[in-house]
Design an enzyme around this catalytic site. Structure first.
Site, PDB file in Angstrom:
ATOM      1  N   HIS A   1       9.411  37.048  43.323  1.00 48.84           N
ATOM      2  CA  HIS A   1       8.504  38.105  43.754  1.00 48.84           C
ATOM      3  C   HIS A   1       9.284  39.381  44.046  1.00 48.84           C
ATOM      4  O   HIS A   1      10.496  39.347  44.282  1.00 48.84           O
ATOM      5  CB  HIS A   1       7.716  37.686  45.000  1.00 48.84           C
ATOM      6  CG  HIS A   1       8.575  37.421  46.199  1.00 48.84           C
ATOM      7  ND1 HIS A   1       9.179  36.213  46.433  1.00 48.84           N
ATOM      8  CD2 HIS A   1       8.946  38.218  47.235  1.00 48.84           C
ATOM      9  CE1 HIS A   1       9.870  36.262  47.552  1.00 48.84           C
ATOM     10  NE2 HIS A   1       9.753  37.484  48.053  1.00 48.84           N
TER      11      HIS A   1
ATOM     12  N   HIS B   1      13.018  32.706  47.903  1.00 47.67           N
ATOM     13  CA  HIS B   1      13.486  32.161  49.170  1.00 47.67           C
ATOM     14  C   HIS B   1      13.587  30.641  49.059  1.00 47.67           C
ATOM     15  O   HIS B   1      12.788  30.014  48.358  1.00 47.67           O
ATOM     16  CB  HIS B   1      12.525  32.520  50.310  1.00 47.67           C
ATOM     17  CG  HIS B   1      12.276  33.984  50.447  1.00 47.67           C
ATOM     18  ND1 HIS B   1      13.290  34.899  50.599  1.00 47.67           N
ATOM     19  CD2 HIS B   1      11.123  34.712  50.442  1.00 47.67           C
ATOM     20  CE1 HIS B   1      12.777  36.111  50.696  1.00 47.67           C
ATOM     21  NE2 HIS B   1      11.464  36.029  50.596  1.00 47.67           N
TER      22      HIS B   1
ATOM     23  N   ARG C   1      18.649  36.842  45.335  1.00 48.14           N
ATOM     24  CA  ARG C   1      18.174  37.939  44.494  1.00 48.14           C
ATOM     25  C   ARG C   1      18.337  37.596  43.019  1.00 48.14           C
ATOM     26  O   ARG C   1      19.336  37.009  42.621  1.00 48.14           O
ATOM     27  CB  ARG C   1      18.923  39.219  44.848  1.00 48.14           C
ATOM     28  CG  ARG C   1      18.599  39.700  46.260  1.00 48.14           C
ATOM     29  CD  ARG C   1      19.427  40.884  46.696  1.00 48.14           C
ATOM     30  NE  ARG C   1      19.011  41.314  48.032  1.00 48.14           N
ATOM     31  CZ  ARG C   1      19.464  40.770  49.163  1.00 48.14           C
ATOM     32  NH1 ARG C   1      20.363  39.797  49.111  1.00 48.14           N
ATOM     33  NH2 ARG C   1      19.025  41.207  50.328  1.00 48.14           N
TER      34      ARG C   1
ATOM     35  N   GLU D   1       6.777  34.052  53.873  1.00 51.03           N
ATOM     36  CA  GLU D   1       6.301  35.322  54.401  1.00 51.03           C
ATOM     37  C   GLU D   1       4.916  35.633  53.851  1.00 51.03           C
ATOM     38  O   GLU D   1       4.471  35.068  52.846  1.00 51.03           O
ATOM     39  CB  GLU D   1       7.280  36.457  54.083  1.00 51.03           C
ATOM     40  CG  GLU D   1       7.599  36.637  52.619  1.00 51.03           C
ATOM     41  CD  GLU D   1       8.791  37.560  52.390  1.00 51.03           C
ATOM     42  OE1 GLU D   1       9.806  37.437  53.107  1.00 51.03           O
ATOM     43  OE2 GLU D   1       8.704  38.409  51.489  1.00 51.03           O
TER      44      GLU D   1
ATOM     45  N   GLN E   1      13.291  38.543  43.928  1.00 56.16           N
ATOM     46  CA  GLN E   1      13.959  37.565  44.775  1.00 56.16           C
ATOM     47  C   GLN E   1      13.139  36.300  44.944  1.00 56.16           C
ATOM     48  O   GLN E   1      11.952  36.263  44.609  1.00 56.16           O
ATOM     49  CB  GLN E   1      14.235  38.178  46.147  1.00 56.16           C
ATOM     50  CG  GLN E   1      13.002  38.658  46.876  1.00 56.16           C
ATOM     51  CD  GLN E   1      13.336  39.423  48.151  1.00 56.16           C
ATOM     52  OE1 GLN E   1      13.152  38.914  49.255  1.00 56.16           O
ATOM     53  NE2 GLN E   1      13.830  40.654  47.998  1.00 56.16           N
TER      54      GLN E   1
END
Length: 417
Positions: A259, A98, A278, A133, A96
């Site tokens: 990642h 972001h 995804r 994250e 995926q």
């Protein structure tokens, strides 16, 4: 301070044993993937206020400035801007990426204007926020992160000796780096022949134990193939580097970087968003066109982030965002006690041993897996003989005039990863 009553999320990729072992309870035989600590509306932690258990998101909504601090509300709005988790992977998660903040805001507005319901399976943007994250390994931790250089990808494809991969390897050798990665990544996601995926999976399994330059990486990809048989995302994953973290090392995941977590136990902190695009290794919706707008086609070695010991002993994992700030405290090992300022909201979780938190309204004892929330303005003293991870907002987001004596980080210098 408030003791948090938390929720375990049971996803298929979760470990049936890692979280129970950390919590000191018997496993129940089902996958236990994540333990959430925060105010995410999907599974907010509960706190006791006025003799009643209340969801933390409702507590924050009732007094945003009092709970978060005026500066954090100005920066992020009336919401806790981060979510802290314990994550236990026993099988690969989806590959995926972001979006960045601008892409998330634009995508959310576009899908809203198109009338796509927030809970629709084909909806990509669930909110208007970015989702950086960071994960800190509590056990040896494996993942995939960042593209390999195009020529290195070509050498790996050649080494597999699978008919049908040669044209992709030639593109990777002959085209400019970003163009080559984009073209091959796009082709691998555009429904390649199922027999090609199967032949690659067999080649990976054969080569995993044969030694040589690619043996270790082949073993990683062979595990991905076993977990997701027939998924074309396996081919896309071949372009992404394996990464291995030792306990205490961290990985920061910025926008546009492909990642996937593969296996291990860690502490994860993220901005409070659900925006995930995804690339494969999933039965969920894959929006290839939007994905190709978001992915950053540049190679990069995902270096482990190691903590910086600050004056006062707090061990800071630096990240180039202000939505969260993650640090590790080891009372009894690095120092006898820590005194944490209350410039912003804090969530603290014990990951081993015992810890004691003391604030204006009393004390809390934490065992492994237990956590607490302290609103802005609450200074916390941490003692004991365990390990505690602390999540709060970034220093720039808190913006206070002075820092009380204790763990005093220097002015944060943002570094890229």
């Amino acid at each position: 301070m408030d003791r948090l009553r938390t929720t375990i999320r049971r996803y298929d990729w979760g470990s049936p044993t890692a979280l129970p072992e950390l919590l000191g309870v018997a496993p129940d035989g089902t996958p236990q993937a994540e333990l959430w600590m925060g105010a995410h509306p999907a599974a907010p932690s509960l706190v006791e206020r006025g003799g009643h258990l209340r969801p933390l998101d409702a507590v924050v909504a009732s007094d945003p400035a009092g709970e978060l601090g005026a500066a954090a509300v100005r920066r992020f709005g009336p919401r806790l801007p981060f979510l802290l988790k314990l994550l236990a992977a026993d099988a690969p998660l989806s590959l995926q990426v972001h979006p960045d903040a601008a892409q998330a805001a634009a995508g959310y507005a576009r899908e809203d204007a198109a009338g796509i319901p927030l809970d629709a399976p084909h909806r990509t943007y669930r909110d208007a926020h970015h989702k950086p994250e960071m994960i800190v390994a509590l056990s040896p931790f494996e993942g995939l992160c960042g593209f390999r250089p195009a020529r290195e990808c070509a050498r790996l494809l050649d080494a597999l000796e699978v008919a049908g991969l040669a044209p992709y390897a030639e593109v990777l050798r002959s085209r400019p780096e970003a163009d080559a990665l984009r073209e091959v990544f796009s082709a691998f996601l555009a429904s390649p022949a199922p027999d090609l995926v199967a032949r690659v999976a067999r080649a990976l399994a054969r080569g995993a134990g044969s030694g040589g330059e690619w043996a270790r990486d082949r073993a990683v990809y062979a595990g991905v193939a076993r977990a997701h048989p027939g998924d074309p995302g396996l081919l896309a994953a071949l372009l992404v580097r394996p990464v291995r973290l030792a306990p205490g090392e961290a990985l920061f995941l910025g926008p546009g970087v492909p990642h996937a977590y593969l296996r291990g136990l860690g502490v994860e902190v993220m901005a409070g968003s659900d925006n995930v695009l995804r690339c494969g290794l999933t039965a969920k919706h894959v929006d290839v066109a939007e994905l190709l707008r978001i992915v950053r086609f540049a190679p990069g070695r995902a270096g482990a982030v190691r903590p910086e010991v600050l004056p006062g002993g707090e061990e800071l994992y630096r990240a180039p965002v202000d939505d969260f700030r993650l640090s590790r405290l080891r009372p009894g090992a690095a120092r006898a006690a820590y005194r944490l300022d209350g410039s912003g909201p804090q969530v603290l979780v014990c990951t081993g041993g015992r810890a004691r938190l003391a604030g204006r309204r009393g004390e809390l004892a934490l065992r492994a897996g237990e956590s607490a929330y302290a609103p802005a303005g609450e200074e916390v003293a941490v003692t004991g003989s365990g390990t505690v991870f602390r999540a709060t907002v970034g220093r720039e987001a808190a913006r206070r005039e002075s820092v009380p004596t204790g763990c005093r980080p220097p002015r944060q210098q943002l570094n890229s990863h």
